[in-house]
Design a protein around this motif. Structure first.
Motif, PDB file in Angstrom:
ATOM      1  N   PHE A 197       1.118  -1.346   0.200  1.00 35.05           N
ATOM      2  CA  PHE A 197       0.033  -0.005  -0.416  1.00 35.05           C
ATOM      3  C   PHE A 197       0.511   1.443   0.300  1.00 35.05           C
ATOM      4  CE2 PHE A 197      -2.384  -3.585   2.575  1.00 35.05           C
ATOM      5  CZ  PHE A 197      -2.911  -3.986   2.076  1.00 35.05           C
ATOM      6  N   ARG A 198       2.138   1.085   0.778  1.00 36.32           N
ATOM      7  CA  ARG A 198       2.770   2.193   0.783  1.00 36.32           C
ATOM      8  C   ARG A 198       4.079   2.560   0.799  1.00 36.32           C
ATOM      9  NH1 ARG A 198       1.509   1.812   6.553  1.00 36.32           N
ATOM     10  NH2 ARG A 198      -1.454   2.039   6.818  1.00 36.32           N
ATOM     11  N   PRO A 199       4.792   3.367   0.904  1.00 30.21           N
ATOM     12  CA  PRO A 199       4.233   4.276  -0.030  1.00 30.21           C
ATOM     13  C   PRO A 199       3.984   4.103  -1.388  1.00 30.21           C
ATOM     14  CG  PRO A 199       6.983   4.711   1.016  1.00 30.21           C
ATOM     15  CD  PRO A 199       6.134   3.354   1.085  1.00 30.21           C
ATOM     16  N   PRO A 200       3.865   5.146  -1.919  1.00 31.20           N
ATOM     17  CA  PRO A 200       3.442   5.053  -3.507  1.00 31.20           C
ATOM     18  C   PRO A 200       4.374   5.109  -4.803  1.00 31.20           C
ATOM     19  CG  PRO A 200       2.655   7.755  -2.731  1.00 31.20           C
ATOM     20  CD  PRO A 200       3.480   6.409  -1.369  1.00 31.20           C
ATOM     21  N   ASP A 201       6.087   5.459  -4.135  1.00 28.12           N
ATOM     22  CA  ASP A 201       6.631   4.834  -5.107  1.00 28.12           C
ATOM     23  C   ASP A 201       7.768   3.924  -4.919  1.00 28.12           C
ATOM     24  OD1 ASP A 201       7.685   5.665  -2.982  1.00 28.12           O
ATOM     25  OD2 ASP A 201       9.667   6.933  -3.999  1.00 28.12           O
ATOM     26  N   LEU A 202       6.695   3.220  -3.760  1.00 25.77           N
ATOM     27  CA  LEU A 202       8.126   1.841  -3.470  1.00 25.77           C
ATOM     28  C   LEU A 202       7.818   1.029  -4.136  1.00 25.77           C
ATOM     29  CD1 LEU A 202       6.877   0.067  -0.095  1.00 25.77           C
ATOM     30  CD2 LEU A 202       7.543  -1.719  -1.775  1.00 25.77           C
ATOM     31  N   PRO A 203       6.818   0.311  -5.379  1.00 28.37           N
ATOM     32  CA  PRO A 203       7.540  -0.775  -6.400  1.00 28.37           C
ATOM     33  C   PRO A 203       8.694  -0.467  -7.053  1.00 28.37           C
ATOM     34  CG  PRO A 203       4.987  -0.274  -6.113  1.00 28.37           C
ATOM     35  CD  PRO A 203       5.446   0.658  -5.277  1.00 28.37           C
ATOM     36  N   ARG A 204       8.626   0.842  -7.455  1.00 30.45           N
ATOM     37  CA  ARG A 204       9.484   1.513  -8.231  1.00 30.45           C
ATOM     38  C   ARG A 204      10.370   0.975  -8.330  1.00 30.45           C
ATOM     39  NH1 ARG A 204      12.263   5.222  -8.778  1.00 30.45           N
ATOM     40  NH2 ARG A 204      11.607   6.456  -7.044  1.00 30.45           N
ATOM     41  N   ARG A 205      11.067   1.302  -6.358  1.00 28.97           N
ATOM     42  CA  ARG A 205      12.582   1.102  -5.805  1.00 28.97           C
ATOM     43  C   ARG A 205      12.567  -0.001  -5.654  1.00 28.97           C
ATOM     44  NH1 ARG A 205      12.051   2.889  -1.088  1.00 28.97           N
ATOM     45  NH2 ARG A 205       9.658   3.527  -0.907  1.00 28.97           N
ATOM     46  N   VAL A 206      11.708  -0.778  -5.792  1.00 33.25           N
ATOM     47  CA  VAL A 206      11.794  -2.183  -5.553  1.00 33.25           C
ATOM     48  C   VAL A 206      12.450  -3.317  -6.658  1.00 33.25           C
ATOM     49  CG1 VAL A 206      11.004  -4.749  -4.970  1.00 33.25           C
ATOM     50  CG2 VAL A 206      10.383  -2.565  -3.285  1.00 33.25           C
ATOM     51  N   ALA A 207      11.489  -2.275  -7.362  1.00 32.91           N
ATOM     52  CA  ALA A 207      12.034  -3.043  -8.712  1.00 32.91           C
ATOM     53  C   ALA A 207      13.091  -2.660  -9.712  1.00 32.91           C
ATOM     54  CB  ALA A 207      11.006  -2.863 -10.304  1.00 32.91           C
ATOM     55  N   GLU A 208      13.602  -1.507  -9.623  1.00 30.61           N
ATOM     56  CA  GLU A 208      14.676  -0.706  -9.360  1.00 30.61           C
ATOM     57  C   GLU A 208      15.819  -1.125  -8.904  1.00 30.61           C
ATOM     58  OE1 GLU A 208      14.468   3.289  -9.896  1.00 30.61           O
ATOM     59  OE2 GLU A 208      13.218   2.978 -11.366  1.00 30.61           O
ATOM     60  N   GLU A 209      15.880  -1.324  -7.821  1.00 31.57           N
ATOM     61  CA  GLU A 209      16.849  -1.830  -6.875  1.00 31.57           C
ATOM     62  C   GLU A 209      17.452  -3.369  -6.141  1.00 31.57           C
ATOM     63  OE1 GLU A 209      16.212   1.129  -3.527  1.00 31.57           O
ATOM     64  OE2 GLU A 209      16.270   2.534  -5.075  1.00 31.57           O
ATOM     65  N   MET A 210      16.149  -3.673  -6.401  1.00 32.65           N
ATOM     66  CA  MET A 210      16.247  -5.941  -5.904  1.00 32.65           C
ATOM     67  C   MET A 210      16.793  -6.938  -7.165  1.00 32.65           C
ATOM     68  SD  MET A 210      15.227  -6.290  -3.064  1.00 32.65           S
ATOM     69  CE  MET A 210      14.725  -7.935  -2.555  1.00 32.65           C
ATOM     70  N   PRO A 211      16.987  -7.264  -7.032  1.00 30.87           N
ATOM     71  CA  PRO A 211      17.943  -8.301  -8.186  1.00 30.87           C
ATOM     72  C   PRO A 211      16.560  -8.725  -8.871  1.00 30.87           C
ATOM     73  CG  PRO A 211      18.520  -9.115  -6.360  1.00 30.87           C
ATOM     74  CD  PRO A 211      18.177  -8.097  -6.122  1.00 30.87           C
ATOM     75  N   PRO A 212      17.129  -8.322 -10.180  1.00 32.13           N
ATOM     76  CA  PRO A 212      15.763  -9.141 -10.861  1.00 32.13           C
ATOM     77  C   PRO A 212      14.678  -9.373 -11.189  1.00 32.13           C
ATOM     78  CG  PRO A 212      18.036  -9.335 -12.329  1.00 32.13           C
ATOM     79  CD  PRO A 212      18.194  -8.271 -11.268  1.00 32.13           C
ATOM     80  N   GLU A 213      15.808 -10.856 -10.822  1.00 30.38           N
ATOM     81  CA  GLU A 213      15.052 -11.836 -10.425  1.00 30.38           C
ATOM     82  C   GLU A 213      13.836 -12.611  -8.735  1.00 30.38           C
ATOM     83  OE1 GLU A 213      18.584 -12.106 -10.352  1.00 30.38           O
ATOM     84  OE2 GLU A 213      19.366 -12.265  -9.161  1.00 30.38           O
ATOM     85  N   THR A 214      13.795 -11.299  -8.117  1.00 31.33           N
ATOM     86  CA  THR A 214      13.338 -11.545  -7.111  1.00 31.33           C
ATOM     87  C   THR A 214      11.541 -11.202  -7.307  1.00 31.33           C
ATOM     88  OG1 THR A 214      14.952  -9.658  -6.577  1.00 31.33           O
ATOM     89  CG2 THR A 214      12.549  -9.705  -5.082  1.00 31.33           C
ATOM     90  N   VAL A 215      11.277 -12.302  -6.744  1.00 35.64           N
ATOM     91  CA  VAL A 215       9.498 -12.691  -6.813  1.00 35.64           C
ATOM     92  C   VAL A 215       9.066 -12.091  -5.767  1.00 35.64           C
ATOM     93  CG1 VAL A 215       9.989 -14.319  -8.413  1.00 35.64           C
ATOM     94  CG2 VAL A 215       9.981 -14.919  -6.065  1.00 35.64           C
ATOM     95  N   PHE A 216       7.742 -12.487  -6.179  1.00 34.61           N
ATOM     96  CA  PHE A 216       7.025 -11.406  -5.043  1.00 34.61           C
ATOM     97  C   PHE A 216       5.517 -12.429  -5.152  1.00 34.61           C
ATOM     98  CE2 PHE A 216       9.221  -8.069  -7.381  1.00 34.61           C
ATOM     99  CZ  PHE A 216       9.431  -7.338  -5.768  1.00 34.61           C
ATOM    100  N   ILE A 217       4.798 -13.072  -3.381  1.00 37.28           N
ATOM    101  CA  ILE A 217       3.367 -13.133  -3.292  1.00 37.28           C
ATOM    102  C   ILE A 217       2.820 -12.622  -2.459  1.00 37.28           C
ATOM    103  CG2 ILE A 217       3.069 -15.837  -2.252  1.00 37.28           C
ATOM    104  CD1 ILE A 217       5.730 -16.482  -2.438  1.00 37.28           C
ATOM    105  N   VAL A 218       1.362 -12.410  -3.119  1.00 38.47           N
ATOM    106  CA  VAL A 218       0.467 -12.032  -1.885  1.00 38.47           C
ATOM    107  C   VAL A 218      -0.582 -12.896  -2.333  1.00 38.47           C
ATOM    108  CG1 VAL A 218      -0.589  -9.597  -3.001  1.00 38.47           C
ATOM    109  CG2 VAL A 218       1.529  -9.796  -4.014  1.00 38.47           C
ATOM    110  N   THR A 219      -1.183 -12.204  -1.376  1.00 34.02           N
ATOM    111  CA  THR A 219      -2.271 -12.840  -0.447  1.00 34.02           C
ATOM    112  C   THR A 219      -3.260 -12.444  -1.190  1.00 34.02           C
ATOM    113  OG1 THR A 219      -1.949 -12.438   1.757  1.00 34.02           O
ATOM    114  CG2 THR A 219      -1.279 -14.482   0.824  1.00 34.02           C
TER     115      THR A 219
END
Ligand SMILES: Nc1ncnc2c1ncn2[C@@H]1O[C@H](COP(=O)(O)OS(=O)(=O)O)[C@@H](OP(=O)(O)O)[C@H]1O
Length: 391
Positions: A197-219
């Motif tokens: 949910f927050r902060p708004p630019d969090l997904p961009r930061r995660v995508a740019e800074e974490m290794p590109p093979e990082t995966v995400f699991i959402v319930t």
């Protein structure tokens, strides 16, 4: 001939009444209720969602047919000694109870030999809060190849730990320190449901800074039940501010008075807003490809965890370990708990509470509000969620 009849009867009361009845029928049964929404997102984005995102490639995990795959024999899934070997023989830790919490770190030379270091997680559970994320993290870390911290890490959403001001480098050293030591084969996973949910630019930061093979699991779970759970949790802790990250969180005497303002659903209230999963996940999908996001049906997770866990195993590319026999239903708490590899255990008492009934009119308003978002969500992931049946 038809035109003759139309011009003769069009102005009669009978025609008007029949017309009204038809309009009322469509209005009530075909789910065209506007839910008093002036939400531009709903009007503008939904058509885009169904065309743009459904053309993206999908992973095997997302196309699962609901049946458990045939078990590859793995004695670690049945025999406690074999489990301990599979989990600890090559691990950075020695076996201690409870097995899913890494505690007894090996000595320096063994760590070096095994190439054990604290790494950023390979998988992140960024939400959804109150949809069983703790149970999911707990269960997953029982897997012989998966490990992670039990507590929420709150790296990307915390100013102190991640530099959200942008005036110095974010402290990835701190992030790694929160993770257990892992070998290159093991998968480290962390869960912080606030990330979605927050902060708004969090997904961009995660995508740019974490290794590109990082995966995400959402319930994802029934948003109405989720909102009640969140309300109960807020009252249990009595912490937090009423204005959080720009979202309004009015907390009234009852759940109903918290989400209904002047007779209308308060869509900006955080309890309500968080249930618009589509909106939050689209922010993530702007930055990460669909095949790096796995969606868990929280309804199934709560009733038949092995089924969802097996899909996650496929998604993560680890051998199938979870079996239905690992779980049992604790009748007094109405929860699925584990009975393997050690003795029977459930999550702490603050999980799996008895929820009060929601007043029917409020329940209906919430259902009507969420329905179009849920439908679009199902289109987006090409997956039917058990909990969309509830409303
Ligand atoms: N197996 C199992 N054990 C415990 N709890 C389970 C389980 N499966 C689903 N749930 C549901 O998870 C709800 C809590 O969600 P989260 O763990 O995501 O909450 S939190 O965001 O971490 O606070 C929790 O909500 P409450 O019932 O309101 O406590 C449960 O309904």
């Amino acid at each position: 001939m038809f035109n003759r009849y139309l011009s003769r009867y069009a102005s009669t009361p009978i025609f008007t009444i029949v017309g009204c009845v038809i309009i009322l029928f469509v209005y009530n049964h075909v789910s065209l209720k506007p839910c008093r929404t002036d939400d531009k997102f709903l009007k503008n984005a939904l058509p885009v969602v169904t065309t743009v995102y459904t053309t993206r490639p999908r992973t095997t995990a997302q196309t699962g047919d609901g049946y458990l795959p045939i078990d590859v024999p793995w004695t670690a899934a049945h025999n406690k000694d074999d489990y301990v070997k599979a989990k600890f023989d090559k691990s950075c830790y020695t076996a201690t109870l409870p097995f899913h919490i890494p505690k007894a770190l090996r000595n320096d030379s063994e760590l070096h030999e095994r190439d054990c270091v604290q790494r950023v997680p390979r998988a992140i559970i960024p939400g959804i809060r109150k949809c069983g994320t703790a149970a999911l993290q707990h269960f997953l870390t029982v897997h012989p190849y998966i490990t992670g911290p039990i507590l929420e890490v709150h790296f990307f959403d915390s100013k102190g730990k991640y530099n959200t001001n942008g005036d110095s480098e974010p402290s990835y050293g701190w992030y790694k320190q929160q993770m257990p030591y892992t070998t290159v084969e093991e998968i480290g996973i962390e869960k912080t449901p606030a990330y979605v949910f927050r902060p708004p630019d969090l997904p961009r930061r995660v995508a740019e800074e974490m290794p590109p093979e990082t995966v995400f699991i959402v319930t994802l779970c029934d948003p109405v039940r989720r909102a009640v759970s969140d309300y109960l949790e807020y009252n249990r802790k009595k912490t937090g501010t009423e204005e959080m990250m720009g979202l309004h969180k009015y907390v009234g005497e009852t759940f109903e008075s918290s989400v209904i303002r002047n007779g209308y659903l308060d869509q900006l209230n955080e309890f309500v807003d968080m249930g618009i999963y589509l909106k939050h996940l689209l922010r993530w999908l702007d930055h990460i490809p669909m095949n790096r996001l796995h969606v868990v049906d929280g309804g199934i997770l709560a009733e038949d965890p092995a089924l969802e866990l097996r899909k996650i195993e496929t998604f993560l590319g680890v051998p199938h370990f979870f079996r239905r026999e690992h779980f049992y239903r604790n009748e007094s708490r109405g929860l699925q708990c584990m009975s393997f590899p050690s003795t029977q255990h459930c999550l702490p008492l603050n999980k799996g509470r008895v929820h009060p009934d929601v007043a029917l009119d409020v329940f209906k308003q919430l259902c009507d509000f969420y329905r179009p978002y849920n439908l679009a969500l199902e289109n987006l992931f090409r997956q039917k969620f058990t909990w969309t049946e509830i409303c």
